[in-house]
Design a protein around this motif. Structure first.
Motif, PDB file in Angstrom:
ATOM      1  N   LYS A   1       0.843  -1.210   0.000  1.00 20.64           N
ATOM      2  CA  LYS A   1       0.000   0.000   0.000  1.00 20.64           C
ATOM      3  C   LYS A   1       0.874   1.255   0.000  1.00 20.64           C
ATOM      4  O   LYS A   1       1.901   1.294   0.678  1.00 20.64           O
ATOM      5  CB  LYS A   1      -0.935   0.008   1.204  1.00 20.64           C
ATOM      6  CG  LYS A   1      -0.245   0.114   2.548  1.00 20.64           C
ATOM      7  CD  LYS A   1      -1.232  -0.120   3.694  1.00 20.64           C
ATOM      8  CE  LYS A   1      -0.550   0.115   5.037  1.00 20.64           C
ATOM      9  NZ  LYS A   1      -1.294  -0.451   6.160  1.00 20.64           N
TER      10      LYS A   1
ATOM     11  N   ARG B   1       6.213   4.606   5.098  1.00 19.75           N
ATOM     12  CA  ARG B   1       5.332   4.952   3.980  1.00 19.75           C
ATOM     13  C   ARG B   1       5.186   6.457   3.820  1.00 19.75           C
ATOM     14  O   ARG B   1       5.140   7.181   4.796  1.00 19.75           O
ATOM     15  CB  ARG B   1       3.937   4.349   4.197  1.00 19.75           C
ATOM     16  CG  ARG B   1       3.819   2.940   3.708  1.00 19.75           C
ATOM     17  CD  ARG B   1       2.428   2.400   3.940  1.00 19.75           C
ATOM     18  NE  ARG B   1       2.122   2.219   5.341  1.00 19.75           N
ATOM     19  CZ  ARG B   1       2.497   1.159   6.055  1.00 19.75           C
ATOM     20  NH1 ARG B   1       3.179   0.185   5.500  1.00 19.75           N
ATOM     21  NH2 ARG B   1       2.191   1.068   7.324  1.00 19.75           N
TER      22      ARG B   1
ATOM     23  N   GLY C   1       5.056  -4.392   5.623  1.00 15.58           N
ATOM     24  CA  GLY C   1       5.303  -3.312   4.684  1.00 15.58           C
ATOM     25  C   GLY C   1       6.566  -2.535   5.018  1.00 15.58           C
ATOM     26  O   GLY C   1       7.567  -2.575   4.301  1.00 15.58           O
ATOM     27  N   THR C   2       6.523  -1.827   6.131  1.00 15.68           N
ATOM     28  CA  THR C   2       7.594  -0.902   6.507  1.00 15.68           C
ATOM     29  C   THR C   2       8.972  -1.565   6.565  1.00 15.68           C
ATOM     30  O   THR C   2       9.965  -0.978   6.130  1.00 15.68           O
ATOM     31  CB  THR C   2       7.258  -0.257   7.874  1.00 15.68           C
ATOM     32  OG1 THR C   2       5.937   0.291   7.790  1.00 15.68           O
ATOM     33  CG2 THR C   2       8.233   0.837   8.223  1.00 15.68           C
TER      34      THR C   2
ATOM     35  N   ARG D   1       2.054  -9.954   7.570  1.00 11.18           N
ATOM     36  CA  ARG D   1       1.779  -8.881   6.610  1.00 11.18           C
ATOM     37  C   ARG D   1       2.748  -7.739   6.881  1.00 11.18           C
ATOM     38  O   ARG D   1       2.607  -7.027   7.876  1.00 11.18           O
ATOM     39  CB  ARG D   1       0.329  -8.392   6.790  1.00 11.18           C
ATOM     40  CG  ARG D   1      -0.708  -9.512   6.864  1.00 11.18           C
ATOM     41  CD  ARG D   1      -2.092  -8.932   7.175  1.00 11.18           C
ATOM     42  NE  ARG D   1      -2.089  -8.069   8.329  1.00 11.18           N
ATOM     43  CZ  ARG D   1      -2.365  -8.474   9.573  1.00 11.18           C
ATOM     44  NH1 ARG D   1      -2.709  -9.719   9.828  1.00 11.18           N
ATOM     45  NH2 ARG D   1      -2.309  -7.624  10.580  1.00 11.18           N
TER      46      ARG D   1
ATOM     47  N   SER E   1       5.222  -5.262  10.690  1.00  8.00           N
ATOM     48  CA  SER E   1       6.660  -4.975  10.851  1.00  8.00           C
ATOM     49  C   SER E   1       7.098  -4.924  12.314  1.00  8.00           C
ATOM     50  O   SER E   1       8.165  -5.424  12.667  1.00  8.00           O
ATOM     51  CB  SER E   1       7.007  -3.650  10.177  1.00  8.00           C
ATOM     52  OG  SER E   1       6.872  -3.786   8.784  1.00  8.00           O
TER      53      SER E   1
HETATM   54  C1  LIG Z   1      -0.409  -1.454   6.636  1.00  6.35           C
HETATM   55  C2  LIG Z   1      -0.817  -2.773   7.172  1.00  6.35           C
HETATM   56  C3  LIG Z   1       0.143  -3.754   7.491  1.00  6.35           C
HETATM   57  C4  LIG Z   1       1.638  -3.548   7.353  1.00  6.35           C
HETATM   58  O1  LIG Z   1       2.104  -2.671   8.321  1.00  6.35           O
HETATM   59  P1  LIG Z   1       3.684  -2.385   8.502  1.00  6.35           P
HETATM   60  O2  LIG Z   1       3.780  -1.847   9.872  1.00  6.35           O
HETATM   61  O3  LIG Z   1       4.053  -1.396   7.459  1.00  6.35           O
HETATM   62  O4  LIG Z   1       4.400  -3.671   8.322  1.00  6.35           O
HETATM   63  C5  LIG Z   1      -0.323  -4.984   7.937  1.00  6.35           C
HETATM   64  N1  LIG Z   1      -1.639  -5.239   8.088  1.00  6.35           N
HETATM   65  C6  LIG Z   1      -2.579  -4.329   7.798  1.00  6.35           C
HETATM   66  C7  LIG Z   1      -4.004  -4.684   7.984  1.00  6.35           C
HETATM   67  C8  LIG Z   1      -2.202  -3.063   7.339  1.00  6.35           C
HETATM   68  O5  LIG Z   1      -3.148  -2.165   7.057  1.00  6.35           O
END
Ligand SMILES: *Cc1c(COP(=O)(O)O)cnc(C)c1O
Length: 225
Positions: free
Chosen positions: A28, A220, A213-214, A211, A196
C-alpha cells in the motif's frame, strides 16, 4: 535512507523461516516500480488495504501475483476484486460475508476469506468479537461462495510486548478452538497476524501469514502513489 527491497525481503524471509509461515509484502502507498522490484526479488504475495489501489496495481503488474486484501472492505466494492483476489483477510461482519457470497455466485467463484477478529484494546479496529464469531459459526445461514480459511487479527498499538503477545496468543487459542470443531464451512488453516513491529512475536505465537510493509519498503509516504 535508501531501502534495498531485495535485501530486506531476504532478511525477513530468513527470520520467518521455511516452516508454516508465509510472507505477504504490504505494498500500500508504494508505486508500481517498487512493487515490481519486490516481484523481481521473487515475491509473489502482496497485500493492499484499498480496493482502488489494489485493482489499479493488479492491472499493470504481473498476472502471477497473488493479491491479498488486508484492509476494511466496503460491501459496495466487493465486486471489483471478486474475480481475482487471492484472499480477503478482513471479513469483519456477516453482512460483508453475504455480499462476498453474492458476488462470488455471480461469477461462479468461491472466494477465499479470513474472518477478522477484534483482539486489540482500541475501539477503532474492525472485527468480530468472540461472541459474534460464535454466533456466526453456529448460525444456520450458508455462504457457499465464501471459503473461510482462518482468522486475522491486529494487535494493539502499544510498546508493551507482553500485551501484544497476549493478544496474539488469545487469537491463536480461538483459532485452535474453532479448528477443533472441524466445521466444513469454517476451516482453520491460516492465522494472519504480525506486521513490521510485531511479526517475530506473531510467529512465536503461531502465525501462518505475516503482513509486512515498513520493514521491506521503509516508512510509507502517504502522498503516494
Ligand atoms: C499497513 C498494514 C500492514 C503492514 O504494516 P507495517 O507496519 O508497514 O508492516 C499490515 N496489516 C494491515 C491490515 C495493514 O493495514
Amino acid at each position: 535512507m535508501q531501502m534495498n527491497i531485495k535485501r530486506n525481503i531476504e532478511m525477513v524471509r530468513a527470520e520467518i523461516g521455511t516452516e508454516g509461515c508465509q510472507l505477504i509484502v504490504v505494498s500500500k502507498t508504494q508505486p508500481v516500480e517498487r512493487v515490481q522490484e519486490a516481484y523481481d526479488a521473487g515475491q509473489r504475495l502482496f497485500g493492499e488495504n484499498k480496493v482502488q489501489e489494489l485493482t489499479s496495481k493488479q492491472e499493470v503488474l504481473p498476472s502471477d501475483i497473488q493479491w491479498h486484501l488486508i484492509g476494511h472492505l466496503q460491501s459496495n466494492k466487493v465486486k471489483y476484486i471478486a474475480p481475482f483476489v487471492a484472499l480477503i483477510h478482513s471479513v469483519d461482519s456477516e453482512k460483508l460475508m453475504a455480499e462476498i457470497d453474492k458476488q462470488g455466485r455471480k461469477i461462479d467463484r468461491v472466494i477465499p476469506c479470513l474472518l477478522q477478529i477484534h483482539i486489540a484494546t482500541e475501539e477503532t479496529k474492525f472485527g468480530f468479537d468472540r461472541q459474534e464469531l460464535m454466533q456466526l459459526i453456529q448460525g444456520e445461514k450458508k455462504y457457499p461462495n465464501v471459503k473461510v480459511q482462518g482468522l486475522m487479527g491486529m494487535a494493539s498499538f502499544t510498546s508493551s510486548q507482553d500485551q501484544v503477545r497476549q493478544e496474539f496468543s488469545s487469537l491463536r487459542k480461538l483459532f485452535e478452538e474453532i479448528r477443533d470443531k472441524n466445521l466444513t464451512d469454517y476451516t482453520m488453516k491460516e492465522l494472519s497476524m504480525g506486521m513490521s513491529s510485531d511479526y517475530r512475536l506473531a510467529i512465536e505465537e503461531g502465525s501462518t501469514l505475516v503482513r509486512i510493509g515498513t520493514a521491506i519498503f521503509g516508512e510509507r509516504n502517504y502522498q503516494n502513489p
